[in-house]
Design an enzyme around this catalytic site. Structure first.
Site, PDB file in Angstrom:
ATOM      1  N   SER A 110       0.829  -1.216   0.000  1.00  0.00           N
ATOM      2  CA  SER A 110       0.000   0.000   0.000  1.00  0.00           C
ATOM      3  C   SER A 110       0.863   1.267   0.000  1.00  0.00           C
ATOM      4  O   SER A 110       0.356   2.353  -0.266  1.00  0.00           O
ATOM      5  CB  SER A 110      -0.916   0.006   1.219  1.00  0.00           C
ATOM      6  OG  SER A 110      -0.142  -0.028   2.394  1.00  0.00           O
ATOM      7  N   HIS A 181       7.727  -5.211  11.475  1.00  0.00           N
ATOM      8  CA  HIS A 181       6.634  -4.260  11.317  1.00  0.00           C
ATOM      9  C   HIS A 181       5.978  -4.003  12.682  1.00  0.00           C
ATOM     10  O   HIS A 181       6.276  -4.682  13.662  1.00  0.00           O
ATOM     11  CB  HIS A 181       5.596  -4.811  10.332  1.00  0.00           C
ATOM     12  CG  HIS A 181       6.071  -4.788   8.910  1.00  0.00           C
ATOM     13  ND1 HIS A 181       6.121  -5.907   8.122  1.00  0.00           N
ATOM     14  CD2 HIS A 181       6.520  -3.773   8.137  1.00  0.00           C
ATOM     15  CE1 HIS A 181       6.591  -5.583   6.925  1.00  0.00           C
ATOM     16  NE2 HIS A 181       6.836  -4.305   6.906  1.00  0.00           N
TER      17      HIS A 181
HETATM   18  N1  LIG Z   1       4.483  -8.251   5.428  1.00  0.00           N
HETATM   19  C1  LIG Z   1       3.698  -7.247   5.087  1.00  0.00           C
HETATM   20  O1  LIG Z   1       3.096  -6.560   5.935  1.00  0.00           O
HETATM   21  C2  LIG Z   1       3.486  -6.903   3.644  1.00  0.00           C
HETATM   22  C3  LIG Z   1       2.611  -5.864   3.351  1.00  0.00           C
HETATM   23  C4  LIG Z   1       2.411  -5.523   2.041  1.00  0.00           C
HETATM   24  C5  LIG Z   1       3.073  -6.213   1.052  1.00  0.00           C
HETATM   25  N2  LIG Z   1       3.910  -7.231   1.337  1.00  0.00           N
HETATM   26  C6  LIG Z   1       4.584  -7.896   0.223  1.00  0.00           C
HETATM   27  O2  LIG Z   1       4.413  -9.292   0.282  1.00  0.00           O
HETATM   28  C7  LIG Z   1       5.579  -9.942  -0.219  1.00  0.00           C
HETATM   29  C8  LIG Z   1       6.102 -10.933   0.785  1.00  0.00           C
HETATM   30  O3  LIG Z   1       6.375 -10.295   2.032  1.00  0.00           O
HETATM   31  P1  LIG Z   1       6.675 -11.110   3.369  1.00  0.00           P
HETATM   32  O4  LIG Z   1       6.152 -10.304   4.483  1.00  0.00           O
HETATM   33  O5  LIG Z   1       6.288 -12.535   3.201  1.00  0.00           O
HETATM   34  O6  LIG Z   1       8.266 -11.011   3.427  1.00  0.00           O
HETATM   35  P2  LIG Z   1       9.327 -12.026   4.094  1.00  0.00           P
HETATM   36  O7  LIG Z   1       8.698 -12.828   5.152  1.00  0.00           O
HETATM   37  O8  LIG Z   1      10.522 -11.202   4.406  1.00  0.00           O
HETATM   38  O9  LIG Z   1       9.667 -12.992   2.891  1.00  0.00           O
HETATM   39  C9  LIG Z   1      10.339 -12.535   1.772  1.00  0.00           C
HETATM   40  C10 LIG Z   1      10.920 -13.695   1.048  1.00  0.00           C
HETATM   41  O10 LIG Z   1      11.678 -13.175  -0.033  1.00  0.00           O
HETATM   42  C11 LIG Z   1      12.780 -14.009  -0.231  1.00  0.00           C
HETATM   43  N3  LIG Z   1      13.895 -13.240  -0.766  1.00  0.00           N
HETATM   44  C12 LIG Z   1      14.346 -12.020  -0.380  1.00  0.00           C
HETATM   45  N4  LIG Z   1      15.432 -11.694  -1.084  1.00  0.00           N
HETATM   46  C13 LIG Z   1      15.673 -12.735  -1.952  1.00  0.00           C
HETATM   47  C14 LIG Z   1      16.649 -13.002  -2.921  1.00  0.00           C
HETATM   48  N5  LIG Z   1      17.634 -12.126  -3.198  1.00  0.00           N
HETATM   49  N6  LIG Z   1      16.585 -14.181  -3.607  1.00  0.00           N
HETATM   50  C15 LIG Z   1      15.619 -15.075  -3.335  1.00  0.00           C
HETATM   51  N7  LIG Z   1      14.647 -14.873  -2.426  1.00  0.00           N
HETATM   52  C16 LIG Z   1      14.682 -13.718  -1.729  1.00  0.00           C
HETATM   53  C17 LIG Z   1      13.172 -14.568   1.117  1.00  0.00           C
HETATM   54  O11 LIG Z   1      13.668 -15.868   0.903  1.00  0.00           O
HETATM   55  P3  LIG Z   1      14.502 -16.754   1.990  1.00  0.00           P
HETATM   56  O12 LIG Z   1      13.609 -16.876   3.181  1.00  0.00           O
HETATM   57  O13 LIG Z   1      14.736 -18.043   1.322  1.00  0.00           O
HETATM   58  O14 LIG Z   1      15.750 -15.966   2.298  1.00  0.00           O
HETATM   59  C18 LIG Z   1      11.847 -14.555   1.885  1.00  0.00           C
HETATM   60  O15 LIG Z   1      11.316 -15.838   2.010  1.00  0.00           O
HETATM   61  C19 LIG Z   1       6.565  -8.837  -0.554  1.00  0.00           C
HETATM   62  O16 LIG Z   1       6.492  -8.529  -1.917  1.00  0.00           O
HETATM   63  C20 LIG Z   1       6.079  -7.675   0.244  1.00  0.00           C
HETATM   64  O17 LIG Z   1       6.430  -6.468  -0.377  1.00  0.00           O
HETATM   65  C21 LIG Z   1       4.127  -7.598   2.628  1.00  0.00           C
END
Ligand SMILES: NC(=O)c1ccc[n+]([C@@H]2O[C@H](COP(=O)([O-])OP(=O)(O)OC[C@H]3O[C@@H](n4cnc5c(N)ncnc54)[C@H](OP(=O)(O)O)[C@@H]3O)[C@@H](O)[C@H]2O)c1
Length: 319
Positions: A110, A181
Site C-alpha cells: 500500500s 513491522h
Molecule cells: N508483510 C507485510 O506486511 C506486507 C505488506 C504488504 C506487502 N507485502 C509484500 O508481500 C511480499 C512478501 O512479504 P513477506 O512479508 O512474506 O516477506 P518475508 O517474510 O521477508 O519474505 C520474503 C521472502 O523473499 C525471499 N527473498 C528475499 N530476497 C531474496 C533473494 N535475493 N533471492 C531469493 N529470495 C529472496 C526470502 O527468501 P529466503 O527466506 O529463502 O531468504 C523470503 O522468504 C513482498 O512482496 C512484500 O512487499 C508484505
C-alpha cells in the site's frame, strides 16, 4: 487455464506471505507447487533466475519475494530497498515474459500510494503525488513492478496482475525488533515486558496514525483467487477496508497478552503516513473478501509466536 496439476512457482515461499500461499494451495489440492530459498536461488541474479524458470517450466509465477522491513530498516538501507527489490522483480517478471509464462501475480504494497492521497486509497491514486519519504525507496521499486506487469498485460495481452496488500501480520511473521513491522514488534515488546514484571513498554511515535491490518491467510486466499480467475484489471488493493489507531492496536495487543504495565509513546520517533486505509471495493466487487477479524488474527499470531519463541535466531528474547 490453471488446474490442480499446473506448476505454480512461489518466489519467496519461505516468507510470511509465500508460506501462507503455499499452505493454502496445498490445502486446496494443488499438486505441483515449487519454490527455492534465497540460498538455492538468488533472485538478484538474472541468469540464475532464467535457468531456474527454463528448468522448472512453471505455468504461473507468484512473486512473494522481496526485501521487506519496517521504517527503521527502510531508513538505514535505502539503496538495498530500492535496488534489490527492483532486481528481484525485474528478473522474475522479465524472464517469465521471455520464457512464455502466461500468468504472473506480483505482490506490491500500500506504500505505493502518495503520502497525502485521499482516504480510503483507491487504485487510481497511483502516481498522483509525492510518496511517504520513510519508505519511498521500497515504494518506488514496487511501483516499477506494477508498471512492468501492466505494460506486459497491455502490450502482450498476458495475465500479469498486481495485488497491493495492506499491512499484513500472522504466523511466520518477523519478530526481530531491528526489522519488524508494527504488529509483531508490539507483540514481542508486550510479551517481554510481561515476562519482566510488567515493565514499561516504549512504543514508537505518537500512536495517533491509523492503520489497517490483514491476516496473512486472508492475503493468501486473495492470491489463490487471482490465480483461479482472470482478473479484469491490472491492479487490486487487498485489505479489510477497516482501520484503527496505533494506540487502539497497542491496547488490543496489550490486553490479549495480559501485560498490565505502562505504555510510553516515544514521539521523537517517526509516525509515518497519518492514515493508510485501502479502498477494497474493487476486490469485493469481483468476489473476494477477508474472513479473519483483527482480534482473532492477533490471538492466532500470538499463539504462533509463543510456540516458536525458541526458533528466533536474532535479537534473542530477554526476560
Ligand atoms: N508483510 C507485510 O506486511 C506486507 C505488506 C504488504 C506487502 N507485502 C509484500 O508481500 C511480499 C512478501 O512479504 P513477506 O512479508 O512474506 O516477506 P518475508 O517474510 O521477508 O519474505 C520474503 C521472502 O523473499 C525471499 N527473498 C528475499 N530476497 C531474496 C533473494 N535475493 N533471492 C531469493 N529470495 C529472496 C526470502 O527468501 P529466503 O527466506 O529463502 O531468504 C523470503 O522468504 C513482498 O512482496 C512484500 O512487499 C508484505
Amino acid at each position: 487455464m490453471i488446474d490442480k496439476d499446473s506448476i505454480i512457482y512461489i518466489a519467496g515461499h519461505n516468507g510470511m506471505v509465500g508460506s501462507a500461499i503455499w499452505r493454502t494451495l496445498a490445502a486446496q489440492g494443488y499438486l505441483n507447487i515449487i519454490g527455492a530459498s534465497s540460498k538455492e536461488l538468488d533472485l538478484r541474479k538474472q541468469k540464475d533466475v532464467r535457468d531456474y524458470i527454463r528448468k522448472t517450466k512453471p505455468d504461473v509465477i507468484i512473486d512473494a519475494a522481496a526485501k521487506v522491513g519496517g521504517i527503521l530498516a527502510n531508513n538505514d538501507f535505502p539503496y538495498q530497498f530500492l535496488m534489490e527489490n527492483m532486481q528481484i522483480q525485474n528478473n522474475l517478471i522479465n524472464e517469465a515474459h521471455r520464457l512464455g509464462v502466461d500468468k504472473f501475480i506480483f505482490l506490491g504494497s500500500s506504500c505505493i500510494y502518495p503520502k497525502l492521497a485521499p482516504q480510503p486509497l483507491k487504485e487510481e491514486y497511483l502516481l498522483t503525488g509525492p510518496l511517504e519519504p520513510t519508505n519511498e525507496w521500497y515504494a518506488l521499486a514496487k511501483i516499477t513492478g506494477v508498471k512492468a506487469c501492466e505494460s506486459i498485460r497491455k502490450q502482450f495481452d498476458k495475465d500479469f496482475v498486481s495485488l497491493m496488500p495492506t499491512n499484513l501480520y500472522g504466523t511466520h511473521d518477523n519478530f526481530d525488533l531491528n526489522s519488524s513491522h508494527v504488529m509483531p514488534a508490539m507483540i514481542r515488546k508486550f510479551y517481554e515486558a510481561k515476562q519482566n514484571n510488567n515493565a514499561v513498554v516504549v512504543l514508537w511515535g505518537t500512536g495517533t496514525p491509523k492503520r489497517e491490518f490483514l491476516f496473512v491467510d486472508d492475503m493468501a486466499k486473495a492470491v489463490v483467487y487471482a490465480l483461479e480467475n482472470q482478473l479484469p484489471d491490472y491492479l487490486y488493493n487487498v485489505g479489510t477496508g477497516e482501520d484503527l489507531t496505533i494506540k487502539e492496536l497497542a491496547t488490543k495487543i496489550q490486553k490479549i497478552i495480559g501485560h498490565t504495565g505502562e505504555i510510553i509513546w516515544d514521539d521523537t520517533k517517526p509516525d509515518g503516513t497519518p492514515r493508510k486505509l485501502m479502498d477494497v471495493s474493487k476486490m469485493h466487487n469481483i468476489g473476494w473478501k477477508h474472513q479473519v477479524d483483527l482480534e482473532d488474527g492477533i490471538k492466532k499470531t500470538y499463539k504462533w509466536f509463543l510456540e516458536n519463541i525458541e526458533n528466533f535466531k536474532t535479537n534473542q528474547l530477554k526476560g
